[in-house]
Design a protein around this motif. Sequence first.
Motif, PDB file in Angstrom:
ATOM      1  N   GLU A  24      93.540  40.188  29.213  1.00  0.00           N
ATOM      2  CA  GLU A  24      93.469  40.007  27.754  1.00  0.00           C
ATOM      3  C   GLU A  24      92.615  41.077  27.089  1.00  0.00           C
ATOM      4  O   GLU A  24      93.003  41.665  26.079  1.00  0.00           O
ATOM      5  N   SER A  25      91.448  41.350  27.652  1.00  0.00           N
ATOM      6  CA  SER A  25      90.512  42.271  27.004  1.00  0.00           C
ATOM      7  C   SER A  25      91.030  43.706  26.991  1.00  0.00           C
ATOM      8  O   SER A  25      90.758  44.456  26.048  1.00  0.00           O
ATOM      9  N   SER A  26      91.793  44.094  27.998  1.00  0.00           N
ATOM     10  CA  SER A  26      92.318  45.458  28.061  1.00  0.00           C
ATOM     11  C   SER A  26      93.291  45.757  26.923  1.00  0.00           C
ATOM     12  O   SER A  26      93.361  46.887  26.441  1.00  0.00           O
ATOM     13  N   MET A  27      94.017  44.744  26.508  1.00  0.00           N
ATOM     14  CA  MET A  27      95.064  44.953  25.499  1.00  0.00           C
ATOM     15  C   MET A  27      94.635  44.494  24.106  1.00  0.00           C
ATOM     16  O   MET A  27      95.428  44.495  23.185  1.00  0.00           O
ATOM     17  N   HIS A  28      93.360  44.141  23.945  1.00  0.00           N
ATOM     18  CA  HIS A  28      92.879  43.571  22.683  1.00  0.00           C
ATOM     19  C   HIS A  28      93.086  44.516  21.494  1.00  0.00           C
ATOM     20  O   HIS A  28      93.565  44.099  20.433  1.00  0.00           O
ATOM     21  N   SER A  29      92.739  45.784  21.647  1.00  0.00           N
ATOM     22  CA  SER A  29      92.883  46.716  20.520  1.00  0.00           C
ATOM     23  C   SER A  29      94.357  46.910  20.145  1.00  0.00           C
ATOM     24  O   SER A  29      94.682  47.029  18.961  1.00  0.00           O
ATOM     25  N   CYS A  30      95.245  46.898  21.131  1.00  0.00           N
ATOM     26  CA  CYS A  30      96.680  47.008  20.856  1.00  0.00           C
ATOM     27  C   CYS A  30      97.163  45.779  20.089  1.00  0.00           C
ATOM     28  O   CYS A  30      97.948  45.895  19.139  1.00  0.00           O
ATOM     29  N   ASP A  65     107.653  41.869  16.435  1.00  0.00           N
ATOM     30  CA  ASP A  65     107.952  40.759  17.356  1.00  0.00           C
ATOM     31  C   ASP A  65     108.213  41.271  18.762  1.00  0.00           C
ATOM     32  O   ASP A  65     107.729  40.704  19.749  1.00  0.00           O
ATOM     33  N   ARG A  66     108.969  42.336  18.852  1.00  0.00           N
ATOM     34  CA  ARG A  66     109.278  42.914  20.166  1.00  0.00           C
ATOM     35  C   ARG A  66     108.004  43.422  20.835  1.00  0.00           C
ATOM     36  O   ARG A  66     107.789  43.224  22.035  1.00  0.00           O
ATOM     37  N   GLU A  67     107.158  44.080  20.054  1.00  0.00           N
ATOM     38  CA  GLU A  67     105.933  44.624  20.635  1.00  0.00           C
ATOM     39  C   GLU A  67     104.962  43.524  21.040  1.00  0.00           C
ATOM     40  O   GLU A  67     104.241  43.659  22.018  1.00  0.00           O
ATOM     41  N   VAL A  68     104.960  42.409  20.308  1.00  0.00           N
ATOM     42  CA  VAL A  68     104.119  41.265  20.692  1.00  0.00           C
ATOM     43  C   VAL A  68     104.559  40.755  22.062  1.00  0.00           C
ATOM     44  O   VAL A  68     103.727  40.453  22.922  1.00  0.00           O
ATOM     45  N   ARG A  69     105.874  40.675  22.286  1.00  0.00           N
ATOM     46  CA  ARG A  69     106.375  40.240  23.603  1.00  0.00           C
ATOM     47  C   ARG A  69     105.920  41.200  24.689  1.00  0.00           C
ATOM     48  O   ARG A  69     105.469  40.780  25.761  1.00  0.00           O
ATOM     49  N   ASN A  70     106.038  42.507  24.422  1.00  0.00           N
ATOM     50  CA  ASN A  70     105.596  43.501  25.405  1.00  0.00           C
ATOM     51  C   ASN A  70     104.100  43.365  25.692  1.00  0.00           C
ATOM     52  O   ASN A  70     103.671  43.432  26.842  1.00  0.00           O
ATOM     53  N   LEU A  71     103.321  43.170  24.633  1.00  0.00           N
ATOM     54  CA  LEU A  71     101.872  43.026  24.807  1.00  0.00           C
ATOM     55  C   LEU A  71     101.514  41.791  25.628  1.00  0.00           C
ATOM     56  O   LEU A  71     100.600  41.836  26.452  1.00  0.00           O
ATOM     57  N   GLU A  72     102.239  40.700  25.400  1.00  0.00           N
ATOM     58  CA  GLU A  72     101.977  39.484  26.178  1.00  0.00           C
ATOM     59  C   GLU A  72     102.199  39.738  27.663  1.00  0.00           C
ATOM     60  O   GLU A  72     101.419  39.284  28.509  1.00  0.00           O
ATOM     61  N   LEU A  73     103.250  40.472  27.987  1.00  0.00           N
ATOM     62  CA  LEU A  73     103.515  40.805  29.389  1.00  0.00           C
ATOM     63  C   LEU A  73     102.445  41.733  29.951  1.00  0.00           C
ATOM     64  O   LEU A  73     101.993  41.565  31.095  1.00  0.00           O
ATOM     65  N   LEU A  74     102.036  42.707  29.155  1.00  0.00           N
ATOM     66  CA  LEU A  74     100.992  43.627  29.612  1.00  0.00           C
ATOM     67  C   LEU A  74      99.651  42.915  29.766  1.00  0.00           C
ATOM     68  O   LEU A  74      98.875  43.244  30.665  1.00  0.00           O
ATOM     69  N   LYS A  75      99.368  41.935  28.910  1.00  0.00           N
ATOM     70  CA  LYS A  75      98.121  41.170  29.035  1.00  0.00           C
ATOM     71  C   LYS A  75      98.107  40.380  30.340  1.00  0.00           C
ATOM     72  O   LYS A  75      97.053  40.244  30.972  1.00  0.00           O
ATOM     73  N   LEU A  76      99.255  39.874  30.751  1.00  0.00           N
ATOM     74  CA  LEU A  76      99.329  39.172  32.040  1.00  0.00           C
ATOM     75  C   LEU A  76      98.981  40.108  33.187  1.00  0.00           C
ATOM     76  O   LEU A  76      98.348  39.714  34.165  1.00  0.00           O
TER      77      LEU A  76
END
Length: 121
Positions: free
Chosen positions: A89-95, A74-85
Amino acid sequence: EDSDDGGDDDPALLGDGWVPDPVEADPRNTSRSRKSNDILSMLVHIYGSKELFVNEYRLMLADKLLSSLDFDTDREVRNLELLKLRFGESSMHSCEIMVKDVADSKRINSNVNTTLEGNKR
């Protein structure tokens, strides 16, 4: 009296380089979020490019996912959402796929264990 009495106006207490928010700053965008953007910019600059930074993040995330059985997805999903912003979106897809796979595996494992315990009774 000594002017260096450690009072409230001591620059060390205010933080090095502290600058108040500009008058035109968006009040919805806190100085903390602007600071995190500055930190990301600094990291991207250190790695040399956005692609190198994202790739290094992906490798470090993979190591974290593989080395910990109780990883907080859950924590990493939040981090990924911020990084996707920030990086798209495509840069963080594999993560995103890696974290989703771990979350799905945890859910399936929990369901299997619950079913097995129910069958023992």
